[in-house]
Design a protein around this motif. Structure first.
Motif, PDB file in Angstrom:
ATOM      1  N   ARG A   1      12.659  -3.720  50.948  1.00 26.08           N
ATOM      2  CA  ARG A   1      14.628  -3.662  51.769  1.00 26.08           C
ATOM      3  C   ARG A   1      15.444  -2.563  50.661  1.00 26.08           C
ATOM      4  NH1 ARG A   1      15.999  -9.587  51.897  1.00 26.08           N
ATOM      5  NH2 ARG A   1      13.763 -10.912  51.695  1.00 26.08           N
ATOM      6  N   ARG A   2      14.603  -1.286  50.083  1.00 21.57           N
ATOM      7  CA  ARG A   2      16.265  -0.363  49.680  1.00 21.57           C
ATOM      8  C   ARG A   2      16.568  -1.350  48.588  1.00 21.57           C
ATOM      9  NH1 ARG A   2      18.687   2.364  53.764  1.00 21.57           N
ATOM     10  NH2 ARG A   2      18.409   4.611  52.595  1.00 21.57           N
ATOM     11  N   THR A   3      15.897  -1.557  48.295  1.00 24.18           N
ATOM     12  CA  THR A   3      16.660  -2.303  46.494  1.00 24.18           C
ATOM     13  C   THR A   3      16.090  -1.628  45.379  1.00 24.18           C
ATOM     14  OG1 THR A   3      17.337  -4.970  48.662  1.00 24.18           O
ATOM     15  CG2 THR A   3      17.148  -5.092  46.093  1.00 24.18           C
ATOM     16  N   GLY A   4      16.956  -2.141  44.440  1.00 23.74           N
ATOM     17  CA  GLY A   4      16.588  -1.820  43.405  1.00 23.74           C
ATOM     18  C   GLY A   4      18.188  -2.636  42.105  1.00 23.74           C
ATOM     19  N   ILE A   5      17.202  -2.902  41.036  1.00 25.18           N
ATOM     20  CA  ILE A   5      18.090  -3.139  39.839  1.00 25.18           C
ATOM     21  C   ILE A   5      18.417  -2.811  39.067  1.00 25.18           C
ATOM     22  CG2 ILE A   5      19.027  -5.486  38.927  1.00 25.18           C
ATOM     23  CD1 ILE A   5      17.298  -7.011  40.918  1.00 25.18           C
TER      24      ILE A   5
ATOM     25  N   ALA B   1      25.774  -2.688  31.306  1.00 26.71           N
ATOM     26  CA  ALA B   1      25.057  -2.135  32.359  1.00 26.71           C
ATOM     27  C   ALA B   1      24.463  -2.305  33.581  1.00 26.71           C
ATOM     28  CB  ALA B   1      26.199  -0.575  32.086  1.00 26.71           C
ATOM     29  N   VAL B   2      25.035  -2.833  34.784  1.00 27.55           N
ATOM     30  CA  VAL B   2      24.342  -2.984  35.893  1.00 27.55           C
ATOM     31  C   VAL B   2      24.313  -2.915  36.809  1.00 27.55           C
ATOM     32  CG1 VAL B   2      23.535  -5.665  36.904  1.00 27.55           C
ATOM     33  CG2 VAL B   2      23.684  -5.932  34.475  1.00 27.55           C
ATOM     34  N   GLY B   3      23.820  -2.076  37.868  1.00 26.65           N
ATOM     35  CA  GLY B   3      23.808  -1.692  38.354  1.00 26.65           C
ATOM     36  C   GLY B   3      22.937  -2.062  40.205  1.00 26.65           C
ATOM     37  N   VAL B   4      23.524  -2.657  41.091  1.00 31.84           N
ATOM     38  CA  VAL B   4      22.668  -3.245  42.251  1.00 31.84           C
ATOM     39  C   VAL B   4      22.234  -2.651  43.615  1.00 31.84           C
ATOM     40  CG1 VAL B   4      22.110  -5.013  44.053  1.00 31.84           C
ATOM     41  CG2 VAL B   4      22.425  -5.149  40.766  1.00 31.84           C
ATOM     42  N   ILE B   5      21.929  -2.164  44.083  1.00 31.22           N
ATOM     43  CA  ILE B   5      21.622  -1.046  45.775  1.00 31.22           C
ATOM     44  C   ILE B   5      20.996  -2.276  46.240  1.00 31.22           C
ATOM     45  CG2 ILE B   5      20.673   1.117  46.383  1.00 31.22           C
ATOM     46  CD1 ILE B   5      20.933   2.348  43.946  1.00 31.22           C
ATOM     47  N   GLU B   6      22.138  -2.528  47.332  1.00 37.39           N
ATOM     48  CA  GLU B   6      20.811  -3.431  48.706  1.00 37.39           C
ATOM     49  C   GLU B   6      21.046  -2.616  49.565  1.00 37.39           C
ATOM     50  OE1 GLU B   6      22.653  -7.531  48.200  1.00 37.39           O
ATOM     51  OE2 GLU B   6      21.820  -7.947  46.665  1.00 37.39           O
ATOM     52  N   ASP B   7      19.676  -2.311  50.567  1.00 45.93           N
ATOM     53  CA  ASP B   7      19.475  -1.486  51.615  1.00 45.93           C
ATOM     54  C   ASP B   7      20.025  -0.914  51.698  1.00 45.93           C
ATOM     55  OD1 ASP B   7      18.942  -1.591  54.672  1.00 45.93           O
ATOM     56  OD2 ASP B   7      20.559  -1.964  55.247  1.00 45.93           O
ATOM     57  N   GLY B   8      19.953  -0.073  50.418  1.00 46.78           N
ATOM     58  CA  GLY B   8      20.752   1.782  50.300  1.00 46.78           C
ATOM     59  C   GLY B   8      21.879   1.995  50.073  1.00 46.78           C
TER      60      GLY B   8
ATOM     61  N   SER C   1      16.272  -1.766  32.108  1.00 46.28           N
ATOM     62  CA  SER C   1      15.195  -2.485  32.835  1.00 46.28           C
ATOM     63  C   SER C   1      15.674  -2.609  34.222  1.00 46.28           C
ATOM     64  CB  SER C   1      14.705  -3.936  33.315  1.00 46.28           C
ATOM     65  OG  SER C   1      14.379  -5.082  34.355  1.00 46.28           O
ATOM     66  N   VAL C   2      14.321  -1.913  34.823  1.00 45.71           N
ATOM     67  CA  VAL C   2      14.274  -0.908  36.480  1.00 45.71           C
ATOM     68  C   VAL C   2      13.342  -1.622  37.704  1.00 45.71           C
ATOM     69  CG1 VAL C   2      14.424   1.054  38.195  1.00 45.71           C
ATOM     70  CG2 VAL C   2      15.014   1.723  35.651  1.00 45.71           C
ATOM     71  N   ILE C   3      14.126  -2.398  38.256  1.00 47.40           N
ATOM     72  CA  ILE C   3      12.986  -3.148  38.781  1.00 47.40           C
ATOM     73  C   ILE C   3      13.845  -2.720  41.112  1.00 47.40           C
ATOM     74  CG2 ILE C   3      12.838  -5.820  40.126  1.00 47.40           C
ATOM     75  CD1 ILE C   3      13.718  -6.674  37.384  1.00 47.40           C
ATOM     76  N   LEU C   4      12.466  -2.340  41.513  1.00 44.32           N
ATOM     77  CA  LEU C   4      12.981  -1.520  42.907  1.00 44.32           C
ATOM     78  C   LEU C   4      11.767  -2.942  44.020  1.00 44.32           C
ATOM     79  CD1 LEU C   4      12.249   1.435  41.956  1.00 44.32           C
ATOM     80  CD2 LEU C   4      14.566   0.829  42.477  1.00 44.32           C
ATOM     81  N   LEU C   5      12.546  -3.711  45.061  1.00 39.90           N
ATOM     82  CA  LEU C   5      12.041  -3.737  46.022  1.00 39.90           C
ATOM     83  C   LEU C   5      11.787  -3.130  47.323  1.00 39.90           C
ATOM     84  CD1 LEU C   5      14.078  -7.358  45.681  1.00 39.90           C
ATOM     85  CD2 LEU C   5      11.687  -6.845  44.918  1.00 39.90           C
TER      86      LEU C   5
ATOM     87  N   LYS D   1      21.437   6.861  40.606  1.00 46.37           N
ATOM     88  CA  LYS D   1      21.014   8.173  41.423  1.00 46.37           C
ATOM     89  C   LYS D   1      18.855   8.686  41.358  1.00 46.37           C
ATOM     90  CE  LYS D   1      24.871  10.507  40.444  1.00 46.37           C
ATOM     91  NZ  LYS D   1      25.648  11.764  39.584  1.00 46.37           N
ATOM     92  N   TRP D   2      18.779   8.184  40.675  1.00 46.22           N
ATOM     93  CA  TRP D   2      17.137   8.054  39.666  1.00 46.22           C
ATOM     94  C   TRP D   2      16.962   6.644  40.880  1.00 46.22           C
ATOM     95  CZ3 TRP D   2      12.853   9.854  38.514  1.00 46.22           C
ATOM     96  CH2 TRP D   2      11.940   9.018  38.246  1.00 46.22           C
ATOM     97  N   VAL D   3      17.310   5.196  40.733  1.00 47.45           N
ATOM     98  CA  VAL D   3      16.532   4.567  41.578  1.00 47.45           C
ATOM     99  C   VAL D   3      16.870   5.088  43.305  1.00 47.45           C
ATOM    100  CG1 VAL D   3      16.988   1.786  42.378  1.00 47.45           C
ATOM    101  CG2 VAL D   3      16.791   2.688  39.959  1.00 47.45           C
ATOM    102  N   GLY D   4      18.049   5.378  43.775  1.00 49.40           N
ATOM    103  CA  GLY D   4      18.527   5.750  45.193  1.00 49.40           C
ATOM    104  C   GLY D   4      17.221   6.463  45.573  1.00 49.40           C
TER     105      GLY D   4
END
Length: 521
Positions: free
Chosen positions: A351-355, A50-57, A344-348, A272-275
């Motif tokens: 850029r308000r980006t998270g994976i 399962a993969v989720g990607v947030i970009e610019d919030g 894995s959790v990766i935040l930039l 939600k955690w990453v956001g």
């Protein structure tokens, strides 16, 4: 099996993130993520992901593939629970930061203020270890020291046993002088949080984390499988197939490692955690505590891979997070590995980006290659580098390590006889791991731990050396056994070491020293 969550549903599920128009995340965003996920699944034969990607919030993709258990026909979904393993550490640190905000503890409190029974090997370290030190891997203990009290599961060690056992683990460096990853002190950190909050740690997590962030699908402590919905099971590779291992029973127990690696979540709740972390104005933590958690408290080495792949110049540990730079941009990340589960959790943050990546199989290389591709997609670097490119580089690294430090040839192993093992026979004791028996059984000489049932195997001879061949295939780090020398005298110790120098550090054989107690029963 493949599932792509519609964008509107994804946005509804992640109410914490900034509101967007329906077309805010275009099809190109979702397509490139989906393609990378498909490449990773195909290259590595993953049972589920399962993969989720947030970009610019904003959520741009939630991608799921595969099954809860291979052959079950039950598809992985956005709410499927995975073991997030050591990504739990950031949650434990966040809960402690909440308690600091509430005035229930301070980062510079001595650990003994909250846990008077706490002891390290050195009394000065005991007196001077602060709550903050529990989170940054600076204790002076060796890599993974004492982890055999946590894994393999199940075993009978408790959190109280860990607090008692720490005093017997000898440091390998001085306090606060360097970085060495540990798990036990995160278990202690969870007990500090419990003492400060006046309730068990699992209740603290639910009250301070799951409830305010609406992460109601996550599980911690003891829970019932039939009440949790969709739950992924761990796998290992056997003859090229994914085989479920250590599947959950009707009741999932409270595990000793809860604060270090015991939380399970789905990708929807992880977003939600990453956001929350990507929104600097979110009220869950004060600005002061956000800064504290993401401050570089302990320098870490910059690996050759980081230099070559990311052009990294610094690496450090915060409170439950690894901090570094990738192509000149700030990166906050962590991984998790536990018994056939990888996360894995990766935040930039700029850029308000998270994976988020959750895998229920042997996915270390898949996690690394896929994470690299998704990060580069987000920052627009290394166009054309796909999963196959990084998979090839990882294969080359592995081959280089194997060539530089080849595995010993143990193919000539044979079961030890009672006659040649006579001097080893008996009950032996390590001060923190407890007793083991080296005693005859039907198929030879057994090495058997009293408190860790899976640490049971057969004593073998390989030339002049002794080897422990574990009965359970899931215990995948064979051990050399070194008996005391004949002239060592009373109190001489029997020790273990890795056969494979690349074996998981949580098999911390180097911290064991057994002395003989009595004859075999």
């Amino acid at each position: 099996m493949r599932c792509t969550l519609p964008l509107a549903a994804a946005l509804s599920a992640a109410f914490l993130l900034a509101p967007v128009n329906a077309d805010a995340a275009g099809p190109d965003d979702r397509t490139r993520v989906a393609r990378a996920v498909d490449d990773a699944v195909q290259r590595y034969g993953l049972p589920g992901i399962a993969v989720g990607v947030i970009e610019d919030g904003r959520i741009v993709a939630i991608e799921t593939r595969g099954e809860l258990a291979a052959g079950s026909g039950q598809a992985v979904a956005p709410d499927t629970l995975f073991k997030i393993a050591s990504n739990t550490k950031a949650m434990t640190a966040g809960v402690l930061a909440r308690l600091v905000d509430q005035g229930k503890l301070r980062w510079d409190d001595p650990v003994t203020k909250h846990l008077p029974q706490f002891r390290m090997h050195d009394p000065w370290v005991t007196a001077n270890m602060q709550v903050r030190d529990l989170l940054v891997h600076n204790s002076g203990l060796g890599l993974g020291a004492g982890d055999l009290m946590l894994w393999p599961e199940p075993n009978s060690f408790t959190r109280a046993d860990i607090i008692t056992g720490l005093q017997h683990l000898k440091p390998v460096t001085s306090f606060r002088s360097g970085y060495a990853y540990d798990n036990l002190l995160y278990v202690v950190a969870g007990e500090v949080a419990a003492a400060a909050a006046g309730m068990p740690f699992d209740e603290v997590v639910r009250r301070e984390l799951f409830e305010p962030l609406d992460m109601d699908g996550c599980r911690v402590g003891q829970w019932r499988l039939d009440e949790a919905g969709s739950v992924a099971q761990p796998h290992r590779r056997v003859d090229g197939r994914n085989v479920p291992v250590r599947e959950d029973g009707e009741v999932v127990p409270d595990i000793t490692s809860m604060a270090a690696g015991g939380i399970r979540c789905g990708v929807d709740d992880m977003l939600k955690w990453v956001g929350m972390w990507l929104d600097p104005k979110h009220p869950w933590l004060s600005p002061a505590q956000r800064r504290a958690v993401w401050t570089a408290h302990m320098p870490m080495p910059v690996s050759e891979r980081m230099r070559q792949w990311d052009n990294s110049h610094f690496s450090a540990y915060g409170y439950g997070w690894r901090l570094s730079d990738v192509q000149g941009e700030w990166k906050v990340a962590h991984t998790g590995t536990l018994s056939g589960m990888y996360s894995s959790v990766i935040l930039l943050p700029d850029r308000r980006t998270g994976i988020v990546m959750l895998i229920n199989g042997e996915g270390e290389a898949a996690r690394t290659a896929l994470g690299q591709v998704l990060v580069e997609q987000a920052i627009g670097a290394n166009a054309g580098h796909d999963v196959a490119h990084y998979a090839t580089l990882l294969d080359q690294e592995r081959a280089g390590r194997a060539a530089a430090q080849p595995l010993p040839d143990t193919s000539a192993r044979r079961p030890a006889t009672a006659e040649e093992a006579a001097a080893l026979a008996g009950v032996w004791r390590d001060p923190w791991f407890g007793e083991v028996e080296i005693c005859p059984r039907a198929d030879g000489i057994a090495f058997a731990s009293a408190r860790s049932p899976l640490m049971r195997g057969r004593l073998m001879r390989v030339g002049a050396r002794w080897l422990v061949d574990w009965d359970d295939d899931g215990v995948d780090a064979e051990a050399w056994l070194q008996p005391p020398s004949r002239d060592a005298g009373k109190g001489a110790t029997l020790t273990l070491s890795h056969v494979d120098p690349d074996a998981d550090f949580s098999y911390d054989y180097a911290d064991l020293a057994f002395t003989r107690q009595r004859d075999c029963p």
